[in-house]
Enzyme design. Sequence first.
Site, PDB file in Angstrom:
ATOM      1  CB  SER A   1       6.660 -46.439  53.842  1.00  0.00           C
ATOM      2  OG  SER A   1       5.356 -46.156  54.262  1.00  0.00           O
TER       3      SER A   1
ATOM      4  CG  HIS B   1       7.171 -41.284  54.626  1.00  0.00           C
ATOM      5  ND1 HIS B   1       6.620 -41.579  53.404  1.00  0.00           N
ATOM      6  CD2 HIS B   1       6.963 -42.372  55.385  1.00  0.00           C
ATOM      7  CE1 HIS B   1       6.096 -42.783  53.424  1.00  0.00           C
ATOM      8  NE2 HIS B   1       6.282 -43.296  54.626  1.00  0.00           N
TER       9      HIS B   1
ATOM     10  CG  ASP C   1       7.409 -39.732  50.580  1.00  0.00           C
ATOM     11  OD1 ASP C   1       8.453 -39.489  51.222  1.00  0.00           O
ATOM     12  OD2 ASP C   1       6.444 -40.356  51.062  1.00  0.00           O
TER      13      ASP C   1
END
Length: 496
Positions: A230, A126, A156
Amino acid sequence: MLHRRRRTPVSSKAIALAKTQTNSRLLQAFSALFISAVLLLAMVMSAAAQDRPATFADLAEDVSPSVVNITTSTIVAGRTGPQGLVPDGSPFEDFFNDGEGSPRRSSALGSGFVISADGFIVTNNHVIEGADEILIEFFSGEELPAELIGTDPNTDIAVLKVDAEDLPFVEFGDSDAVGARVGDWVMAMGNPLGQGFSVSAGIVSARNRALSGTYDDYIQTDAAINRGNSGGPLFNMDGDVIGVNTAILSPNGGSIGIGFAMSSAVVTNVVDQLREFGETRRGWLGVRIQDVTPDMVDAVDGLSEALGAMITDVPDGPAKDAGLEAGDVIVTFDGHDVADTRELVRIVGNSPVGKNVPVIILRSGELKEMTVTLGRRETAEAAAFPVEEETPQEDPGTTNLLGLTLSEITPELMEQFSLADSQEGVVITAIDAESEAASKGLLAGDVITEAGQIAVVAIDDFEDRVLEARDAGRKSILLLVRRGGDPRFVALSLTE
């Protein structure tokens, strides 16, 4: 003649001296015991203190050069609604807008880490999804453009590559080993909220967490993870990466000490495939499955506890070719015990395509070993699950059992409940609202195709299966129910 031995008189001074000597020896023994206890306690406290790191500075200094900041750039259409919105609970990055009503360039920030000297980098999918340009900033301040090698939305994870040599890098550790247990110290590193390189520390709070993905195996940690973290690494105290920081659970979008990192046990396999093929190639068994629940145990011969994965449907594919059937309970796969469906999916997905795998199933109360040659999941996900053909019954029977009103299939019922032309079984036309069947989610229009793991095509079949189960002393019966073509097993009490 009896002679009595004369006693030698003992003076009071001698008695006092003996008492003094005895007390002295006791005091010495007690002192020695006390000193030993103090030393032992000191050793224990010292060992405990050694388990708590006095500082994370050395570890941070060692691994920092391998951690990178990632900036992505994307040309997007003009604003049509609120910007910067992200899914709840995930540290997805903010977008910075430079205009309205016309194409604009949008930027996002994230983190990653170098896993090889020649420039392979791991991050979250992402972070780079949809990006036109990807720029890597190293700890030294150097910036390099990156090429996207491959992504896996299911976990992911994404792999990037920069044109460089002799880069400092880190290695993956074993997320199932010592150093990744609940309570072990961990350290997260990344670029939170675009502030640049930052370190946070905490412990492993929980293991094997699932959020929403098929292959989820998250490590939960209280180390602070925020937007921008992230894709960054979660380190154990040896400096090995045991997870990739991916998401948080938060009511306000900021860290409240509930963060999630995808475990290295999952990531390493994905990264290896992305580096080699540019895509994932997961094993595919070709079955539909569901968890074995406690209320199914009595209804299935040979089950003693709620373990394994029950097959609900077997379309054309590897499992059907190997002889697996609906109703089989998979108890081991390739030598691994199967606790539930989630574990089976993860093990199968991590298995190589084309591998011949031994599978032990429970069928009709007996354990059987089968061999399955795995297919590839990515090429089979869109395959339809066929149903068998049947001619609808012209004179349907009906019955009321177990809180269900059942009927054989007629053209009218097929139209009423949108049943497939080839559907067979008995259809539920009504349900007692206070019955167990209602509490377990059965609905009018559901079709029962098996009872007691034997096919049902008519009302008589269903009644016979219920009677046989009661005669056998069973407390419940297992039904295979289809709704819109999707099958699942449901155990109903025979006391209804």
